[in-house]
Design a protein around this motif. Sequence first.
Motif, PDB file in Angstrom:
ATOM      1  N   ILE A 105       0.857  -1.166   0.000  1.00 42.41           N
ATOM      2  CA  ILE A 105       0.000   0.000   0.000  1.00 42.41           C
ATOM      3  C   ILE A 105       0.904   1.230   0.000  1.00 42.41           C
ATOM      4  O   ILE A 105       1.748   1.384   0.889  1.00 42.41           O
ATOM      5  CB  ILE A 105      -0.922   0.013   1.234  1.00 42.41           C
ATOM      6  CG1 ILE A 105      -1.793  -1.229   1.231  1.00 42.41           C
ATOM      7  CG2 ILE A 105      -1.742   1.280   1.290  1.00 42.41           C
ATOM      8  CD1 ILE A 105      -2.604  -1.406   2.482  1.00 42.41           C
ATOM      9  N   PRO A 106       0.744   2.104  -0.991  1.00 45.30           N
ATOM     10  CA  PRO A 106       1.605   3.287  -1.002  1.00 45.30           C
ATOM     11  C   PRO A 106       1.277   4.179   0.184  1.00 45.30           C
ATOM     12  O   PRO A 106       0.117   4.448   0.479  1.00 45.30           O
ATOM     13  CB  PRO A 106       1.259   3.967  -2.332  1.00 45.30           C
ATOM     14  CG  PRO A 106      -0.088   3.463  -2.686  1.00 45.30           C
ATOM     15  CD  PRO A 106      -0.205   2.103  -2.075  1.00 45.30           C
ATOM     16  N   GLY A 107       2.269   4.612   0.917  1.00 42.75           N
ATOM     17  CA  GLY A 107       2.054   5.433   2.093  1.00 42.75           C
ATOM     18  C   GLY A 107       2.726   6.788   1.974  1.00 42.75           C
ATOM     19  O   GLY A 107       3.612   6.993   1.156  1.00 42.75           O
ATOM     20  N   PHE A 108       2.272   7.701   2.788  1.00 41.49           N
ATOM     21  CA  PHE A 108       2.896   9.005   2.866  1.00 41.49           C
ATOM     22  C   PHE A 108       3.928   8.973   3.973  1.00 41.49           C
ATOM     23  O   PHE A 108       4.056   8.002   4.702  1.00 41.49           O
ATOM     24  CB  PHE A 108       1.842  10.081   3.105  1.00 41.49           C
ATOM     25  CG  PHE A 108       0.884  10.223   1.969  1.00 41.49           C
ATOM     26  CD1 PHE A 108      -0.396   9.713   2.049  1.00 41.49           C
ATOM     27  CD2 PHE A 108       1.278  10.835   0.794  1.00 41.49           C
ATOM     28  CE1 PHE A 108      -1.274   9.835   0.992  1.00 41.49           C
ATOM     29  CE2 PHE A 108       0.404  10.961  -0.260  1.00 41.49           C
ATOM     30  CZ  PHE A 108      -0.881  10.457  -0.163  1.00 41.49           C
ATOM     31  N   ASN A 109       4.666  10.024   4.125  1.00 39.72           N
ATOM     32  CA  ASN A 109       5.784  10.062   5.068  1.00 39.72           C
ATOM     33  C   ASN A 109       5.400   9.680   6.483  1.00 39.72           C
ATOM     34  O   ASN A 109       6.105   8.927   7.134  1.00 39.72           O
ATOM     35  CB  ASN A 109       6.416  11.457   5.066  1.00 39.72           C
ATOM     36  CG  ASN A 109       7.020  11.783   3.719  1.00 39.72           C
ATOM     37  OD1 ASN A 109       7.353  10.879   2.959  1.00 39.72           O
ATOM     38  ND2 ASN A 109       7.158  13.066   3.419  1.00 39.72           N
ATOM     39  N   VAL A 114      -1.961   1.028   7.969  1.00 39.79           N
ATOM     40  CA  VAL A 114      -3.360   0.951   8.375  1.00 39.79           C
ATOM     41  C   VAL A 114      -4.061   2.285   8.119  1.00 39.79           C
ATOM     42  O   VAL A 114      -5.194   2.326   7.625  1.00 39.79           O
ATOM     43  CB  VAL A 114      -3.480   0.544   9.864  1.00 39.79           C
ATOM     44  CG1 VAL A 114      -4.903   0.667  10.362  1.00 39.79           C
ATOM     45  CG2 VAL A 114      -2.971  -0.873  10.067  1.00 39.79           C
ATOM     46  N   GLU A 115      -3.379   3.389   8.421  1.00 37.00           N
ATOM     47  CA  GLU A 115      -3.960   4.709   8.162  1.00 37.00           C
ATOM     48  C   GLU A 115      -4.145   4.935   6.666  1.00 37.00           C
ATOM     49  O   GLU A 115      -5.141   5.509   6.231  1.00 37.00           O
ATOM     50  CB  GLU A 115      -3.071   5.810   8.740  1.00 37.00           C
ATOM     51  CG  GLU A 115      -3.034   5.836  10.244  1.00 37.00           C
ATOM     52  CD  GLU A 115      -1.994   6.788  10.787  1.00 37.00           C
ATOM     53  OE1 GLU A 115      -2.279   7.464  11.786  1.00 37.00           O
ATOM     54  OE2 GLU A 115      -0.886   6.861  10.213  1.00 37.00           O
ATOM     55  N   GLU A 116      -3.194   4.473   5.901  1.00 38.15           N
ATOM     56  CA  GLU A 116      -3.293   4.621   4.460  1.00 38.15           C
ATOM     57  C   GLU A 116      -4.466   3.808   3.904  1.00 38.15           C
ATOM     58  O   GLU A 116      -5.207   4.289   3.055  1.00 38.15           O
ATOM     59  CB  GLU A 116      -1.978   4.181   3.791  1.00 38.15           C
ATOM     60  CG  GLU A 116      -1.875   4.536   2.357  1.00 38.15           C
ATOM     61  CD  GLU A 116      -1.954   6.034   2.070  1.00 38.15           C
ATOM     62  OE1 GLU A 116      -1.556   6.846   2.917  1.00 38.15           O
ATOM     63  OE2 GLU A 116      -2.446   6.370   0.998  1.00 38.15           O
ATOM     64  N   LEU A 117      -4.642   2.589   4.404  1.00 42.34           N
ATOM     65  CA  LEU A 117      -5.772   1.763   3.977  1.00 42.34           C
ATOM     66  C   LEU A 117      -7.093   2.414   4.367  1.00 42.34           C
ATOM     67  O   LEU A 117      -8.044   2.424   3.582  1.00 42.34           O
ATOM     68  CB  LEU A 117      -5.674   0.356   4.567  1.00 42.34           C
ATOM     69  CG  LEU A 117      -6.811  -0.595   4.206  1.00 42.34           C
ATOM     70  CD1 LEU A 117      -6.926  -0.769   2.698  1.00 42.34           C
ATOM     71  CD2 LEU A 117      -6.602  -1.939   4.875  1.00 42.34           C
ATOM     72  N   ASP A 123     -11.814   7.233   0.590  1.00 44.32           N
ATOM     73  CA  ASP A 123     -11.848   7.757  -0.778  1.00 44.32           C
ATOM     74  C   ASP A 123     -12.801   6.946  -1.655  1.00 44.32           C
ATOM     75  O   ASP A 123     -13.515   7.508  -2.486  1.00 44.32           O
ATOM     76  CB  ASP A 123     -10.448   7.747  -1.388  1.00 44.32           C
ATOM     77  CG  ASP A 123      -9.530   8.776  -0.742  1.00 44.32           C
ATOM     78  OD1 ASP A 123     -10.041   9.700  -0.068  1.00 44.32           O
ATOM     79  OD2 ASP A 123      -8.287   8.648  -0.909  1.00 44.32           O
ATOM     80  N   ALA A 124     -12.814   5.623  -1.475  1.00 46.53           N
ATOM     81  CA  ALA A 124     -13.701   4.770  -2.265  1.00 46.53           C
ATOM     82  C   ALA A 124     -15.167   5.067  -1.953  1.00 46.53           C
ATOM     83  O   ALA A 124     -16.014   5.054  -2.839  1.00 46.53           O
ATOM     84  CB  ALA A 124     -13.393   3.295  -2.010  1.00 46.53           C
ATOM     85  N   VAL A 125     -15.475   5.358  -0.699  1.00 43.80           N
ATOM     86  CA  VAL A 125     -16.846   5.718  -0.328  1.00 43.80           C
ATOM     87  C   VAL A 125     -17.203   7.078  -0.927  1.00 43.80           C
ATOM     88  O   VAL A 125     -18.295   7.267  -1.465  1.00 43.80           O
ATOM     89  CB  VAL A 125     -17.018   5.721   1.209  1.00 43.80           C
ATOM     90  CG1 VAL A 125     -18.359   6.315   1.610  1.00 43.80           C
ATOM     91  CG2 VAL A 125     -16.887   4.306   1.763  1.00 43.80           C
ATOM     92  N   CYS A 141     -13.615  -5.948   9.449  1.00 38.62           N
ATOM     93  CA  CYS A 141     -13.010  -7.277   9.309  1.00 38.62           C
ATOM     94  C   CYS A 141     -11.523  -7.217   8.983  1.00 38.62           C
ATOM     95  O   CYS A 141     -10.710  -7.894   9.615  1.00 38.62           O
ATOM     96  CB  CYS A 141     -13.742  -8.077   8.230  1.00 38.62           C
ATOM     97  SG  CYS A 141     -15.428  -8.514   8.678  1.00 38.62           S
ATOM     98  N   ARG A 142     -11.156  -6.435   7.978  1.00 40.31           N
ATOM     99  CA  ARG A 142      -9.784  -6.469   7.474  1.00 40.31           C
ATOM    100  C   ARG A 142      -8.823  -5.548   8.215  1.00 40.31           C
ATOM    101  O   ARG A 142      -7.629  -5.816   8.254  1.00 40.31           O
ATOM    102  CB  ARG A 142      -9.770  -6.125   5.983  1.00 40.31           C
ATOM    103  CG  ARG A 142     -10.453  -7.155   5.110  1.00 40.31           C
ATOM    104  CD  ARG A 142      -9.832  -8.530   5.260  1.00 40.31           C
ATOM    105  NE  ARG A 142      -8.555  -8.621   4.598  1.00 40.31           N
ATOM    106  CZ  ARG A 142      -8.279  -9.383   3.577  1.00 40.31           C
ATOM    107  NH1 ARG A 142      -9.213 -10.160   3.094  1.00 40.31           N
ATOM    108  NH2 ARG A 142      -7.097  -9.370   3.036  1.00 40.31           N
ATOM    109  N   VAL A 143      -9.298  -4.440   8.781  1.00 39.88           N
ATOM    110  CA  VAL A 143      -8.405  -3.515   9.463  1.00 39.88           C
ATOM    111  C   VAL A 143      -8.459  -3.722  10.972  1.00 39.88           C
ATOM    112  O   VAL A 143      -7.428  -3.851  11.625  1.00 39.88           O
ATOM    113  CB  VAL A 143      -8.738  -2.047   9.094  1.00 39.88           C
ATOM    114  CG1 VAL A 143      -7.859  -1.084   9.865  1.00 39.88           C
ATOM    115  CG2 VAL A 143      -8.582  -1.828   7.596  1.00 39.88           C
ATOM    116  N   LEU A 144      -9.663  -3.773  11.529  1.00 41.52           N
ATOM    117  CA  LEU A 144      -9.779  -3.944  12.968  1.00 41.52           C
ATOM    118  C   LEU A 144      -9.583  -5.389  13.405  1.00 41.52           C
ATOM    119  O   LEU A 144      -9.369  -5.659  14.573  1.00 41.52           O
ATOM    120  CB  LEU A 144     -11.142  -3.422  13.449  1.00 41.52           C
ATOM    121  CG  LEU A 144     -11.397  -1.933  13.198  1.00 41.52           C
ATOM    122  CD1 LEU A 144     -12.785  -1.551  13.694  1.00 41.52           C
ATOM    123  CD2 LEU A 144     -10.327  -1.078  13.847  1.00 41.52           C
ATOM    124  N   GLY A 145      -9.702  -6.322  12.465  1.00 44.25           N
ATOM    125  CA  GLY A 145      -9.383  -7.714  12.750  1.00 44.25           C
ATOM    126  C   GLY A 145     -10.507  -8.557  13.323  1.00 44.25           C
ATOM    127  O   GLY A 145     -10.266  -9.656  13.808  1.00 44.25           O
TER     128      GLY A 145
END
Length: 190
Positions: A105-109, A114-117, A123-125, A141-145
């Motif tokens: 996942i491309p991230g910023f500095n 997880v924040e990037e996802l 953005d998709a919403v 499911c995918r981020v919070l587990g």
Amino acid sequence: MLCLAVDDDFAQQTVIQVILPGLLALSHRTRYMVGASGGPWADHDELEQEIVTIAYERMRALAGTTQAWPARTLLDQTWRRLRLLHDRDRQWKARWVSMDGGRDIPGFNDRSPVEELAQVVVDAVRTGSLAPGVASVFYTCRVLGYSIASVAPMVGRDPGTVSRWVARSVCLLQAGPSFRTSGNASSTSL
């Protein structure tokens, strides 16, 4: 009894009771559809619930009609619908790509992956590629587990449906502009 099942709850129960042995035989015949690799149902109880639900829906759809072989018609339609759900689930699993491997996942500095996802989901919403409810299920499911089995009752859906939502979300997010190296963004929405 099927003709009377339009408004009569007792007639509906009677029709289901009459085809119950056939539904039981169908559940034994479809044991291969249960499990992680077999289909959308986690266990045999869940599959049996789906069989009875489909049979009830088909009975309600045919209520008030005259059928030459009503029990056979209901069982055949239940079998066809169950097989269709199973085949669709297998198709989605065949196309499912894990977000764990392959692409980073491309991230910023100063952002974590997880924040990037989370930003990609937001953005998709915003663009309408992902419905807010589906996005929240994906994030849970995918981020919070949280497991799909624990999320399903919270959203009022069966685990198979929640699993399909998560898999479709992954596909849509991977096809989106944040995950692409070239080409146009996907305009598909859930």
